[in-house]
Design a protein around this motif. Sequence first.
Motif, mmCIF file in Angstrom:
data_model
loop_
_atom_site.group_PDB
_atom_site.id
_atom_site.type_symbol
_atom_site.label_atom_id
_atom_site.label_comp_id
_atom_site.label_asym_id
_atom_site.label_seq_id
_atom_site.Cartn_x
_atom_site.Cartn_y
_atom_site.Cartn_z
ATOM 1 N N GLN A 36 -10.510 -1.973 -15.950
ATOM 2 C CA GLN A 36 -10.332 -1.773 -17.382
ATOM 3 C C GLN A 36 -9.708 -0.421 -17.713
ATOM 4 O O GLN A 36 -10.092 0.246 -18.670
ATOM 5 C CB GLN A 36 -11.652 -1.958 -18.121
ATOM 6 C CG GLN A 36 -12.249 -3.325 -17.925
ATOM 7 C CD GLN A 36 -13.607 -3.463 -18.577
ATOM 8 O OE1 GLN A 36 -14.177 -2.509 -19.092
ATOM 9 N NE2 GLN A 36 -14.136 -4.675 -18.558
ATOM 10 N N GLY A 37 -8.758 0.008 -16.897
ATOM 11 C CA GLY A 37 -8.020 1.227 -17.185
ATOM 12 C C GLY A 37 -8.708 2.526 -16.810
ATOM 13 O O GLY A 37 -8.223 3.598 -17.124
ATOM 14 N N THR A 38 -9.844 2.446 -16.134
ATOM 15 C CA THR A 38 -10.568 3.643 -15.722
ATOM 16 C C THR A 38 -9.823 4.337 -14.592
ATOM 17 O O THR A 38 -9.212 3.701 -13.745
ATOM 18 C CB THR A 38 -11.986 3.264 -15.250
ATOM 19 O OG1 THR A 38 -12.665 2.622 -16.318
ATOM 20 C CG2 THR A 38 -12.780 4.478 -14.832
ATOM 21 N N LEU A 39 -9.877 5.669 -14.580
ATOM 22 C CA LEU A 39 -9.370 6.456 -13.461
ATOM 23 C C LEU A 39 -10.558 6.907 -12.627
ATOM 24 O O LEU A 39 -11.556 7.371 -13.178
ATOM 25 C CB LEU A 39 -8.598 7.677 -13.961
ATOM 26 C CG LEU A 39 -7.322 7.405 -14.743
ATOM 27 C CD1 LEU A 39 -6.750 8.710 -15.287
ATOM 28 C CD2 LEU A 39 -6.306 6.696 -13.873
ATOM 29 N N LEU A 40 -10.456 6.764 -11.314
ATOM 30 C CA LEU A 40 -11.508 7.179 -10.390
ATOM 31 C C LEU A 40 -10.968 8.345 -9.572
ATOM 32 O O LEU A 40 -10.023 8.185 -8.814
ATOM 33 C CB LEU A 40 -11.892 6.022 -9.470
ATOM 34 C CG LEU A 40 -12.210 4.694 -10.160
ATOM 35 C CD1 LEU A 40 -12.400 3.593 -9.130
ATOM 36 C CD2 LEU A 40 -13.425 4.834 -11.038
ATOM 37 N N ALA A 41 -11.564 9.512 -9.745
ATOM 38 C CA ALA A 41 -11.081 10.717 -9.081
ATOM 39 C C ALA A 41 -12.099 11.182 -8.044
ATOM 40 O O ALA A 41 -13.283 11.322 -8.354
ATOM 41 C CB ALA A 41 -10.846 11.815 -10.111
ATOM 42 N N THR A 42 -11.634 11.412 -6.820
ATOM 43 C CA THR A 42 -12.524 11.913 -5.761
ATOM 44 C C THR A 42 -11.855 13.109 -5.084
ATOM 45 O O THR A 42 -10.633 13.196 -5.005
ATOM 46 C CB THR A 42 -12.830 10.840 -4.703
ATOM 47 O OG1 THR A 42 -11.604 10.358 -4.160
ATOM 48 C CG2 THR A 42 -13.634 9.695 -5.283
ATOM 49 N N ARG A 43 -12.718 13.996 -4.614
ATOM 50 C CA ARG A 43 -12.241 15.183 -3.908
ATOM 51 C C ARG A 43 -13.253 15.522 -2.830
ATOM 52 O O ARG A 43 -14.456 15.382 -3.034
ATOM 53 C CB ARG A 43 -12.106 16.335 -4.909
ATOM 54 C CG ARG A 43 -11.654 17.640 -4.324
ATOM 55 C CD ARG A 43 -11.367 18.668 -5.377
ATOM 56 N NE ARG A 43 -12.597 19.218 -5.909
ATOM 57 C CZ ARG A 43 -12.662 20.142 -6.848
ATOM 58 N NH1 ARG A 43 -11.562 20.603 -7.395
ATOM 59 N NH2 ARG A 43 -13.820 20.587 -7.271
ATOM 60 N N GLY A 44 -12.793 15.963 -1.693
ATOM 61 C CA GLY A 44 -13.675 16.380 -0.609
ATOM 62 C C GLY A 44 -14.072 15.224 0.292
ATOM 63 O O GLY A 44 -13.672 14.084 0.104
ATOM 64 N N SER A 45 -14.887 15.554 1.265
ATOM 65 C CA SER A 45 -15.323 14.594 2.273
ATOM 66 C C SER A 45 -16.793 14.233 2.072
ATOM 67 O O SER A 45 -17.660 15.107 2.154
ATOM 68 C CB SER A 45 -15.136 15.193 3.667
ATOM 69 O OG SER A 45 -15.820 14.438 4.630
ATOM 70 N N LEU A 46 -17.074 12.956 1.831
ATOM 71 C CA LEU A 46 -18.455 12.513 1.665
ATOM 72 C C LEU A 46 -19.239 12.706 2.960
ATOM 73 O O LEU A 46 -20.363 13.221 2.948
ATOM 74 C CB LEU A 46 -18.515 11.058 1.213
ATOM 75 C CG LEU A 46 -19.916 10.466 1.026
ATOM 76 C CD1 LEU A 46 -20.735 11.288 0.027
ATOM 77 C CD2 LEU A 46 -19.835 9.026 0.593
ATOM 78 N N ALA A 47 -18.658 12.324 4.086
ATOM 79 C CA ALA A 47 -19.362 12.442 5.367
ATOM 80 C C ALA A 47 -19.716 13.896 5.666
ATOM 81 O O ALA A 47 -20.861 14.211 6.011
ATOM 82 C CB ALA A 47 -18.515 11.860 6.497
ATOM 83 N N LEU A 48 -18.761 14.774 5.499
ATOM 84 C CA LEU A 48 -19.005 16.193 5.767
ATOM 85 C C LEU A 48 -20.019 16.770 4.777
ATOM 86 O O LEU A 48 -20.889 17.559 5.151
ATOM 87 C CB LEU A 48 -17.688 16.972 5.695
ATOM 88 C CG LEU A 48 -17.695 18.394 6.222
ATOM 89 C CD1 LEU A 48 -18.157 18.438 7.675
ATOM 90 C CD2 LEU A 48 -16.299 18.997 6.096
ATOM 91 N N THR A 49 -19.939 16.331 3.534
ATOM 92 C CA THR A 49 -20.874 16.806 2.521
ATOM 93 C C THR A 49 -22.294 16.375 2.848
ATOM 94 O O THR A 49 -23.245 17.149 2.683
ATOM 95 C CB THR A 49 -20.465 16.304 1.122
ATOM 96 O OG1 THR A 49 -19.158 16.813 0.832
ATOM 97 C CG2 THR A 49 -21.431 16.771 0.052
ATOM 98 N N LEU A 50 -22.484 15.143 3.328
ATOM 99 C CA LEU A 50 -23.820 14.679 3.671
ATOM 100 C C LEU A 50 -24.395 15.431 4.865
ATOM 101 O O LEU A 50 -25.611 15.615 4.963
ATOM 102 C CB LEU A 50 -23.802 13.171 3.946
ATOM 103 C CG LEU A 50 -23.541 12.298 2.720
ATOM 104 C CD1 LEU A 50 -23.382 10.844 3.134
ATOM 105 C CD2 LEU A 50 -24.638 12.454 1.676
ATOM 106 N N ILE A 51 -23.520 15.895 5.748
ATOM 107 C CA ILE A 51 -23.974 16.637 6.929
ATOM 108 C C ILE A 51 -24.231 18.107 6.600
ATOM 109 O O ILE A 51 -25.281 18.656 6.928
ATOM 110 C CB ILE A 51 -22.947 16.519 8.073
ATOM 111 C CG1 ILE A 51 -22.878 15.070 8.554
ATOM 112 C CG2 ILE A 51 -23.301 17.451 9.222
ATOM 113 C CD1 ILE A 51 -21.701 14.783 9.475
#
Length: 127
Positions: A36-51
């Motif tokens: 529905q026209g939403t923008l999804l913005a991601t930055r960085g590493s999820l795996a590294l962040t969890l560690i």
Amino acid sequence: MPESHDFFVAADPESTRAIVRDALVREGYTVADGDQGTLLATRGSLALTLIVGGLLNDRTFHTRLDVQLMVAPDGRAVARLLRGSGRSAVKGGALGVARGNRAFEQAANAIHASLAQAGVLTDSIPS
């Protein structure tokens, strides 16, 4: 800290989408189109962040933001910046919360500046 920030814009939704997308890309986000026209913005590493968690810098700490684009009853476009899914506290405790807050604020400031520079921002309301 607000959970969302509304930007009211005197431009069509597609032009607004392009300005918002460019602002987020300049902030280091990868931006994808959502439902529905939403923008999804991601930055960085999820795996590294969890560690490693909150010890990462702002650009490598995983952050997700969503932007909903809609039209207000008065005809202005509205870009609503939302904190994305995934809580920062789980990803780094107090440091993670601070990084998540800072990322949201930086993104809001970047969007605000881009829309203002384009001469289309009519109002900006954190909520």
